[in-house]
Design an enzyme around this catalytic site. Structure first.
Site, PDB file in Angstrom:
ATOM      1  N   TYR A 199      79.367  48.135 -16.504  1.00 28.25           N
ATOM      2  CA  TYR A 199      79.281  46.468 -16.201  1.00 28.25           C
ATOM      3  C   TYR A 199      80.650  46.178 -15.651  1.00 28.25           C
ATOM      4  O   TYR A 199      80.770  45.516 -14.484  1.00 28.25           O
ATOM      5  CB  TYR A 199      79.312  46.042 -17.546  1.00 28.25           C
ATOM      6  CG  TYR A 199      79.094  44.448 -17.689  1.00 28.25           C
ATOM      7  CD1 TYR A 199      78.252  43.554 -17.331  1.00 28.25           C
ATOM      8  CD2 TYR A 199      80.431  43.718 -18.147  1.00 28.25           C
ATOM      9  CE1 TYR A 199      78.315  42.286 -17.537  1.00 28.25           C
ATOM     10  CE2 TYR A 199      80.506  42.448 -18.269  1.00 28.25           C
ATOM     11  CZ  TYR A 199      79.279  41.547 -18.017  1.00 28.25           C
ATOM     12  OH  TYR A 199      79.423  40.235 -18.039  1.00 28.25           O
ATOM     13  N   LYS A 210      81.151  44.529 -12.023  1.00 29.06           N
ATOM     14  CA  LYS A 210      81.866  42.990 -11.849  1.00 29.06           C
ATOM     15  C   LYS A 210      83.219  43.010 -10.954  1.00 29.06           C
ATOM     16  O   LYS A 210      83.335  41.918 -10.568  1.00 29.06           O
ATOM     17  CB  LYS A 210      82.101  42.713 -13.380  1.00 29.06           C
ATOM     18  CG  LYS A 210      81.000  42.178 -14.117  1.00 29.06           C
ATOM     19  CD  LYS A 210      80.230  41.389 -13.600  1.00 29.06           C
ATOM     20  CE  LYS A 210      79.242  40.370 -14.445  1.00 29.06           C
ATOM     21  NZ  LYS A 210      78.308  39.768 -13.842  1.00 29.06           N
TER      22      LYS A 210
END
Ligand code: NAI
Length: 298
Positions: A164, A168
Site C-alpha cells: 500500500y 501511495k
C-alpha cells in the site's frame, strides 16, 4: 468565494462508499454531473456489488445528476468506456478523483507477491489508467482537475503496509510529472492524504475518533483541490477538519573534491549532506542537477 461545480462533469472512482461517496454527494450538491464508479467489492478487493447504483440513487433523490459505473480501475478498457459514456451523456470530463482502493495488509515477511501486485495495481496502476483515459479529453478542453489519493503510509510509512505504501507514494510521484505535462492545457494535478473513519480504518480507530474523523471532514480539501481555483502539485493532508501540506524537499548538500569521492568521504560529510538549513522544494526533477552544478561552482 463560492466554489461551484455547475456544468462540470466529475468522475469519482471507488465512490460506492467511504470517502468517494462523500466526495460524489458534495460534488453533485454543488452542481456537478457525477460518474460514481465502484465495482463494489470487499475491503480486500474481492467480489462485486451495486454500491455505485446506491450512491447514484442518493444523489438523484437529493435532486442531483449522476450515473453509476461498475468498472474496475484495473481494466483500462473499462475506464476508456466509462469516460466515453460520460462524454456522450454530458459532453466532457472536467474532474477526476482517483480514490478507489483496497487493502491487503501483512508484514512484508508474510506478504504474498500476489498481494503486493494487486494493491499496487488498484491504487497506482488503476489511477494511472483512469487518468490516461481522461487525459486527452482534458487536454482538448484546456481544462482538467485531477486528484490522486495518497496516504500517510505512502508519505511516512506504516508497519504492515509495504504494498500500500509503495503504491501511495507512487501516486505522489505520478502527480509530480503530470502537473508538469498538464500545465499548458490548464490541467491541475494534486495529491490528497486523507485520514477518515471508513471501513478501511474501522479496526484502527477507537469509536470516538471514528466519529470525529468522518469522511465529510475530508471533503472540503478534496473539493478545493479539484475546483476551478485549485493549486497544482500540492500534497495536502486532511482529517477531522484539520489540514496540512507535505513537501518533498532537497537539502543544500555538500560536494567531495576529486580524489575524496569514496564511501569514507561520504561518511565524513554526512552530517552536512543531511543538514536541513536552506532546504528547497524542487518543482521538477531537473532542479537536482541544477543544485549539484551550483554546489560544484561553489
Ligand atoms: P473504502 O473501502 O470505503 O473505499 C474504497 C472504495 O474503492 C470501495 O468502495 C471499493 O469498492 C472501491 N474499489 C476497490 N477496488 C476498486 C476497483 N478495482 N475499481 C473500482 N472501485 C474499487 O475506503 P476509504 O477509506 O473511503 O478509501 C478511499 C481512498 O482513500 C483509498 O484510496 C484509500 O487508500 C485512501 N485512504 C483512506 C484513508 C482513511 O483513513 N480512510 C487513509 C489514507 C488513504
Amino acid at each position: 468565494m463560492t466554489i461551484s461545480f455547475k456544468d462540470r462533469v466529475a468522475i469519482v472512482t471507488g465512490a460506492g462508499g467511504g470517502l468517494g461517496r462523500a466526495y460524489a454527494l458534495e460534488l453533485a450538491a454543488r452542481g456537478a454531473k457525477v460518474v460514481v464508479n465502484d465495482l463494489g467489492g470487499a475491503r480486500d478487493g474481492t467480489g462485486t456489488s451495486d454500491a455505485a447504483e446506491k450512491v447514484v440513487e442518493e444523489i438523484k433523490a437529493a435532486g442531483g445528476e449522476a450515473m453509476a459505473n461498475g468498472g474496475s480501475v484495473t481494466e483500462y478498457e473499462q475506464m476508456v468506456e466509462m469516460v466515453a459514456k460520460a462524454k456522450e451523456a454530458w459532453g466532457g470530463v472536467h474532474v477526476l478523483i482517483n480514490n478507489a482502493g483496497i487493502l491487503r495488509d501483512k508484514s512484508f515477511a508474510k506478504m504474498e507477491p500476489a498481494d503486493f501486485d494487486l494493491v499496487v495495481k488498484v491504487h497506482l496502476v488503476g489511477s494511472g489508467y483512469c487518468t490516461k483515459a481522461v487525459w486527452e479529453t482534458m487536454r482538448e478542453q484546456n481544462y482538467g482537475r485531477i486528484l490522486m489519493t495518497a496516504s500517510s503510509t505512502g508519505l511516512y510509512g506504516n508497519f504492515g503496509q509495504a504494498n500500500y505504501g509503495a503504491a501511495k507514494l507512487g501516486l505522489a510521484g505520478l502527480t509530480k510529472t503530470l502537473y508538469l505535462e498538464g500545465a499548458k492545457n490548464n490541467i491541475k494535478v494534486n495529491t490528497l492524504a486523507p485520514v477518515a473513519g471508513t471501513r478501511m480504518t474501522e479496526d484502527i480507530f477507537p469509536p470516538e475518533a471514528f466519529a470525529q474523523f468522518k469522511p465529510e471532514n475530508v471533503v472540503p480539501a478534496a473539493l478545493y483541490l479539484v475546483s476551478e481555483e485549485a493549486p497544482t502539485n500540492m500534497i495536502i493532508g486532511a482529517g477531522a477538519g484539520a489540514f496540512h501540506a507535505a513537501y518533498v524537499t532537497m537539502t543544500q548538500g555538500a560536494a567531495l573534491p576529486e580524489g575524496e569521492r569514496t564511501p569514507e568521504g561520504v561518511a565524513r560529510i554526512f552530517d552536512k549532506i543531511i543538514d536541513r538549513t536552506g532546504e528547497t522544494v524542487p518543482q521538477s526533477g531537473s532542479e537536482q542537477a541544477m543544485t549539484i552544478m551550483r554546489l560544484l561552482q561553489g
